[in-house]
Design a protein around this motif. Structure first.
Motif, PDB file in Angstrom:
ATOM      1  N   ARG A 119       0.719  -1.347  -0.218  1.00 40.14           N
ATOM      2  CA  ARG A 119       0.174   0.124   0.004  1.00 40.14           C
ATOM      3  C   ARG A 119       1.059   1.284  -0.127  1.00 40.14           C
ATOM      4  O   ARG A 119       2.001   1.209   0.524  1.00 40.14           O
ATOM      5  CB  ARG A 119      -0.889   0.019   1.255  1.00 40.14           C
ATOM      6  CG  ARG A 119      -1.957  -1.071   1.259  1.00 40.14           C
ATOM      7  CD  ARG A 119      -2.640  -1.093   2.609  1.00 40.14           C
ATOM      8  NE  ARG A 119      -3.882  -1.722   2.653  1.00 40.14           N
ATOM      9  CZ  ARG A 119      -4.036  -3.045   2.913  1.00 40.14           C
ATOM     10  NH1 ARG A 119      -2.671  -3.600   3.062  1.00 40.14           N
ATOM     11  NH2 ARG A 119      -5.029  -3.914   2.672  1.00 40.14           N
ATOM     12  N   ALA A 120       0.443   2.410  -0.659  1.00 40.62           N
ATOM     13  CA  ALA A 120       1.108   3.458  -0.513  1.00 40.62           C
ATOM     14  C   ALA A 120       1.452   4.148   0.867  1.00 40.62           C
ATOM     15  O   ALA A 120       0.495   3.954   1.831  1.00 40.62           O
ATOM     16  CB  ALA A 120       0.508   4.426  -1.220  1.00 40.62           C
ATOM     17  N   ILE A 124      -1.958  18.131 -11.195  1.00 45.24           N
ATOM     18  CA  ILE A 124      -1.378  16.914 -11.463  1.00 45.24           C
ATOM     19  C   ILE A 124      -1.047  16.019 -10.110  1.00 45.24           C
ATOM     20  O   ILE A 124      -1.551  14.831  -9.845  1.00 45.24           O
ATOM     21  CB  ILE A 124      -0.354  16.745 -12.258  1.00 45.24           C
ATOM     22  CG1 ILE A 124      -0.828  17.353 -13.719  1.00 45.24           C
ATOM     23  CG2 ILE A 124       0.152  15.149 -12.573  1.00 45.24           C
ATOM     24  CD1 ILE A 124       0.392  17.370 -14.697  1.00 45.24           C
ATOM     25  N   TYR A 125      -0.228  16.779  -9.270  1.00 42.22           N
ATOM     26  CA  TYR A 125       0.196  16.276  -8.020  1.00 42.22           C
ATOM     27  C   TYR A 125      -0.250  16.642  -6.916  1.00 42.22           C
ATOM     28  O   TYR A 125      -0.418  17.907  -6.771  1.00 42.22           O
ATOM     29  CB  TYR A 125       1.839  16.304  -8.121  1.00 42.22           C
ATOM     30  CG  TYR A 125       2.442  15.759  -9.302  1.00 42.22           C
ATOM     31  CD1 TYR A 125       2.641  14.272  -9.554  1.00 42.22           C
ATOM     32  CD2 TYR A 125       2.828  16.468 -10.189  1.00 42.22           C
ATOM     33  CE1 TYR A 125       3.307  13.531 -10.622  1.00 42.22           C
ATOM     34  CE2 TYR A 125       3.321  16.040 -11.532  1.00 42.22           C
ATOM     35  CZ  TYR A 125       3.671  14.520 -11.333  1.00 42.22           C
ATOM     36  OH  TYR A 125       4.091  14.040 -12.759  1.00 42.22           O
ATOM     37  N   ILE A 126      -0.417  15.745  -5.914  1.00 40.30           N
ATOM     38  CA  ILE A 126      -0.699  16.318  -4.553  1.00 40.30           C
ATOM     39  C   ILE A 126       0.442  16.288  -3.641  1.00 40.30           C
ATOM     40  O   ILE A 126       1.304  15.515  -3.478  1.00 40.30           O
ATOM     41  CB  ILE A 126      -1.669  15.392  -3.668  1.00 40.30           C
ATOM     42  CG1 ILE A 126      -3.244  15.540  -4.511  1.00 40.30           C
ATOM     43  CG2 ILE A 126      -1.921  15.588  -2.442  1.00 40.30           C
ATOM     44  CD1 ILE A 126      -4.102  14.288  -4.171  1.00 40.30           C
ATOM     45  N   LEU A 138       8.333  15.119   2.801  1.00 36.90           N
ATOM     46  CA  LEU A 138       7.329  15.486   1.805  1.00 36.90           C
ATOM     47  C   LEU A 138       6.679  14.315   0.924  1.00 36.90           C
ATOM     48  O   LEU A 138       7.691  13.405   0.605  1.00 36.90           O
ATOM     49  CB  LEU A 138       7.935  16.498   0.709  1.00 36.90           C
ATOM     50  CG  LEU A 138       7.143  16.790  -0.239  1.00 36.90           C
ATOM     51  CD1 LEU A 138       6.039  17.734   0.015  1.00 36.90           C
ATOM     52  CD2 LEU A 138       7.952  17.755  -1.493  1.00 36.90           C
ATOM     53  N   VAL A 139       5.673  14.225   0.860  1.00 37.61           N
ATOM     54  CA  VAL A 139       5.087  13.097   0.056  1.00 37.61           C
ATOM     55  C   VAL A 139       4.377  13.851  -1.113  1.00 37.61           C
ATOM     56  O   VAL A 139       3.753  14.807  -1.179  1.00 37.61           O
ATOM     57  CB  VAL A 139       4.139  12.494   0.750  1.00 37.61           C
ATOM     58  CG1 VAL A 139       3.292  11.349  -0.251  1.00 37.61           C
ATOM     59  CG2 VAL A 139       4.631  11.499   1.898  1.00 37.61           C
ATOM     60  N   VAL A 140       4.644  12.995  -2.632  1.00 35.09           N
ATOM     61  CA  VAL A 140       4.346  13.574  -3.688  1.00 35.09           C
ATOM     62  C   VAL A 140       3.403  12.348  -4.268  1.00 35.09           C
ATOM     63  O   VAL A 140       3.703  11.377  -4.282  1.00 35.09           O
ATOM     64  CB  VAL A 140       5.245  14.080  -4.683  1.00 35.09           C
ATOM     65  CG1 VAL A 140       4.652  14.649  -5.916  1.00 35.09           C
ATOM     66  CG2 VAL A 140       6.199  15.131  -4.050  1.00 35.09           C
ATOM     67  N   VAL A 141       1.931  12.876  -4.770  1.00 37.38           N
ATOM     68  CA  VAL A 141       1.021  11.735  -5.243  1.00 37.38           C
ATOM     69  C   VAL A 141       0.683  12.032  -6.487  1.00 37.38           C
ATOM     70  O   VAL A 141       0.270  13.212  -6.628  1.00 37.38           O
ATOM     71  CB  VAL A 141       0.152  11.639  -4.328  1.00 37.38           C
ATOM     72  CG1 VAL A 141      -1.189  10.851  -4.785  1.00 37.38           C
ATOM     73  CG2 VAL A 141       0.304  10.910  -2.734  1.00 37.38           C
ATOM     74  N   ASP A 142       0.525  11.333  -7.397  1.00 32.02           N
ATOM     75  CA  ASP A 142       0.051  11.358  -8.672  1.00 32.02           C
ATOM     76  C   ASP A 142      -1.406  11.434  -8.444  1.00 32.02           C
ATOM     77  O   ASP A 142      -1.826   9.680  -8.402  1.00 32.02           O
ATOM     78  CB  ASP A 142       0.830  10.404  -9.701  1.00 32.02           C
ATOM     79  CG  ASP A 142       0.140  10.602 -11.113  1.00 32.02           C
ATOM     80  OD1 ASP A 142      -1.014  10.860 -11.299  1.00 32.02           O
ATOM     81  OD2 ASP A 142       0.875  10.213 -12.312  1.00 32.02           O
ATOM     82  N   TRP A 198       3.198   7.289  -5.874  1.00 31.83           N
ATOM     83  CA  TRP A 198       3.640   8.344  -4.786  1.00 31.83           C
ATOM     84  C   TRP A 198       5.179   8.082  -4.645  1.00 31.83           C
ATOM     85  O   TRP A 198       5.591   7.261  -4.992  1.00 31.83           O
ATOM     86  CB  TRP A 198       2.947   8.009  -3.201  1.00 31.83           C
ATOM     87  CG  TRP A 198       3.353   6.707  -2.868  1.00 31.83           C
ATOM     88  CD1 TRP A 198       3.246   5.496  -3.236  1.00 31.83           C
ATOM     89  CD2 TRP A 198       4.218   6.569  -1.682  1.00 31.83           C
ATOM     90  NE1 TRP A 198       4.016   4.503  -2.681  1.00 31.83           N
ATOM     91  CE2 TRP A 198       4.660   5.253  -1.388  1.00 31.83           C
ATOM     92  CE3 TRP A 198       4.807   7.504  -0.858  1.00 31.83           C
ATOM     93  CZ2 TRP A 198       5.140   4.815  -0.313  1.00 31.83           C
ATOM     94  CZ3 TRP A 198       5.702   7.172   0.185  1.00 31.83           C
ATOM     95  CH2 TRP A 198       5.667   5.689   0.546  1.00 31.83           C
ATOM     96  N   ALA A 199       5.775   9.150  -4.055  1.00 32.34           N
ATOM     97  CA  ALA A 199       7.231   9.198  -3.911  1.00 32.34           C
ATOM     98  C   ALA A 199       7.396  10.169  -2.680  1.00 32.34           C
ATOM     99  O   ALA A 199       6.569  10.847  -2.359  1.00 32.34           O
ATOM    100  CB  ALA A 199       7.989   9.811  -4.750  1.00 32.34           C
TER     101      ALA A 199
END
Length: 602
Positions: free
Chosen positions: A331-332, A422-424, A432-436, A586-587
């Protein structure tokens, strides 16, 4: 030409054509003999990629002087004595062909001493001509020297590759061995210089050998698996889908400690990774299958690379379900467990990782969360036992902690903003979390569609006019034998003749496709692997397309409650680390990483 018996030397050279493909084959056979003799340290000295010299020294049990000639005799071995032994082989070697085959195509010497013996003994062979046994000073254990491989078979020698290529094959085989036997020390030298040392200090639950063999990146992304059932055990490590390869260069499979290749198990692994891996990419894994030796036949390949399972269908299903369950937990926001099964270190705390909760009243925050979910998913927040949404408790916890206590953040944190539609961007405990957002929403919708459809089952749709299919007799046999399996997949099929089938019902969801071609593919799978996921795969493709069309599109502006609703759904959804096509959703960028961008602390 009259029939006549072949000379022993020629017989051995013919056998060498099957056993000795290249220097790596020689290293394999000799090192396996050392391990069967109980060695805990093996030294491998090579020259010119093993073509000029292969010297294997071990600290194993050793051989008595009177057995040295037997060791290089065809089909002479201490490892089996009866058919029962052959049907339950527990050693790496067992045929007694390796040493005579190698000795017939090289300048060969064998020296050995048992622990209790006063001195050792040696024997030399050149091109199949055996010398006399002579006394020789030697530490306990055995040394085998193979010089000038294929010197008397020039046609075979011409097929050898460059020195670097042959050395690469040896190193790759040693890597396979090192992963399976972390308790054995391996020292390698090439052209008189130390090349590699594998320390014999680990065990199968340690990640030391993983790190040495496959690198830090594999270890960081490795998921530990260990499952037992039906007399089988599968354990080892599989890489998260985000860590994938262009080729199958990090796929290691062992059966009872023996490195093998098996099409059925490889198929099961591919099926488990089917909808989490990007198209054309390969998974990475180190897997150990253990079962009763009598349930597997290791005597099916000259070089013992392949085996035959007596319960191949059961094993295929066991491997598939074990890996599928492990991958469902990707899971993310989650980080894979350490490979030895221990939890990851606690998240950093302190002002550097502080998150300031918004000061809006709790009731308003819960209301915003519910509104955001309803806006994004078109339904109310799911309720759990005791009433209320899990997010309610998380929000309450953030508001009721004692003064000075750090709040516990969800794995993906809380949304801060949207980037280019595009990204959250979200703030988590680590940074920091970046989500598509489209990819994430697509996976969430896809898993919901699958769950809903699985709840209904695979419904059948009768054909208005039954179809007659011309098939091979073997396909008709499979259809007749697997009628119950086909029915569970949505097909009603009966045999109409030696080479014909009558198709009366098809899976309802796929009724408008080429169901006859699909049925043929299913029959092929059932014949080769004992099971088929063609129906599920075809269904999943349709559901994936539906989920893609239903996902939030780029440039749609989301409110903070909508973004947080999406983050919470990602944390609760299986396989949400990747979208339906295998792309990451996500990253994470930790604060130490971000600090390095700006040279903080230097």
């Amino acid at each position: 030409m009259p029939i006549r018996p072949l000379p022993d030397t020629l017989i051995n050279q013919i056998a060498a054509g099957e056993v000795v493909e290249r220097p790596a084959s020689v290293v394999k056979e000799l090192v396996e003999n050392a391990l069967d003799a109980g060695a805990r340290r093996v030294d491998i000295d090579l020259e010119e990629g093993g073509v000029r010299l292969i010297r294997i020294r071990d600290d194993g049990d050793g051989l008595p002087a009177d057995e040295l000639p037997l060791a290089i005799s065809r089909h002479a071995t201490s490892k089996i004595a009866s058919l029962d032994d052959l049907e339950g082989v527990a050693t790496l070697g067992f045929r007694g062909e390796a040493l005579p085959s190698i000795a017939s195509v090289s300048r060969f010497s064998l020296s050995s001493r048992q622990r209790e013996a006063d001195h050792g003994a040696a024997l030399e062979v050149e091109g199949g001509r055996v010398g006399a046994v002579v006394p020789k000073a030697h530490p306990h254990g055995t040394t085998v020297e193979v010089r000038d491989l294929f010197f008397n078979v020039p046609a075979r020698r011409k097929f050898l590759r460059a020195e670097r290529t042959e050395l690469g094959h040896i190193e790759e085989w040693l890597r396979q061995l090192a992963l399976a036997r972390p308790d054995v020390e391996l020292r390698v030298s090439h052209n008189g210089k130390p090349s590699r040392r594998w320390k014999g200090e680990g065990d199968l639950l340690s990640d030391l050998r993983l790190h040495e063999a496959l690198g830090e990146e594999f270890v960081r992304n490795a998921l530990h698996v260990d499952r037992e059932g039906a007399g089988l055990r599968l354990h080892g490590w599989i890489a998260q889908p985000a860590y994938n390869r262009a080729s199958a260069d990090q796929q290691y499979l062992y059966c009872n400690g023996r490195s093998i290749r098996d099409r059925s198990i490889a198929h099961a692994v591919r099926q488990a990774y089917a909808d989490v891996l990007f198209h054309g990419r390969q998974p990475a894994y180190v897997l150990f299958l253990e079962l009763d030796p009598r349930r597997v036949d290791v005597n099916v390949h000259p070089a013992k690379h392949e085996v035959r399972f007596r319960d191949s269908r059961l094993i295929h299903d066991f491997v598939y379900r074990t890996l599928q369950a492990a991958l469902a937990e990707t899971r993310a926001g989650t980080v894979p467990q350490a490979s030895h099964g221990e939890a990851n270190p606690a998240q950093p705390t302190g002002d550097h990782y502080r998150w300031d909760a918004p000061q809006a009243p709790l009731g308003l925050q819960v209301a915003e969360a519910r509104a955001g979910y309803a806006s994004l998913y078109g339904s109310a927040l799911p309720e759990f036992a005791g009433g209320g949404y899990a997010g309610d408790a998380a929000l309450a916890e953030r508001r009721t902690l004692p003064a000075g206590t750090e709040p516990t953040l969800p794995p993906l944190g809380y949304a801060l903003a949207q980037l280019h539609g595009i990204y959250i961007l979200a703030e988590s405990a680590e940074g920091l979390v970046v989500v598509d957002m489209h990819a994430a929403h697509e996976r969430i919708g896809y898993e919901k569609l699958k769950a809903a459809h699985d709840g209904e089952g695979l419904r059948s749709q009768p054909l208005l006019v039954p179809a007659t299919l011309a098939v091979s007799e073997r396909e008709a046999d499979v259809a007749e034998r697997e009628a119950a399996t086909l029915e569970s997949l949505g097909f009603e099929v009966t045999r109409a003749g030696p080479q014909s089938l009558t198709l009366r019902s098809v899976p309802a969801l796929l009724a408008h496709g080429d169901v006859e071609a699909l049925l043929r593919d299913v029959l092929a799978d059932l014949r080769e692997y004992g099971e088929s996921r063609r129906i599920a795969s075809a269904r999943d493709e349709l559901l994936s397309t539906m989920a893609c069309h239903g996902a939030v599109r780029a440039n749609r502006r989301l409110t903070l409650p909508e973004m947080n609703a999406l983050l919470r759904e990602m944390e609760a959804t299986e396989r949400s680390g990747q979208c339906n096509h295998g792309r990451p959703t996500w990253a994470r960028f930790t604060l130490p990483e971000i600090d390095r961008w700006f040279l903080r602390g230097r």
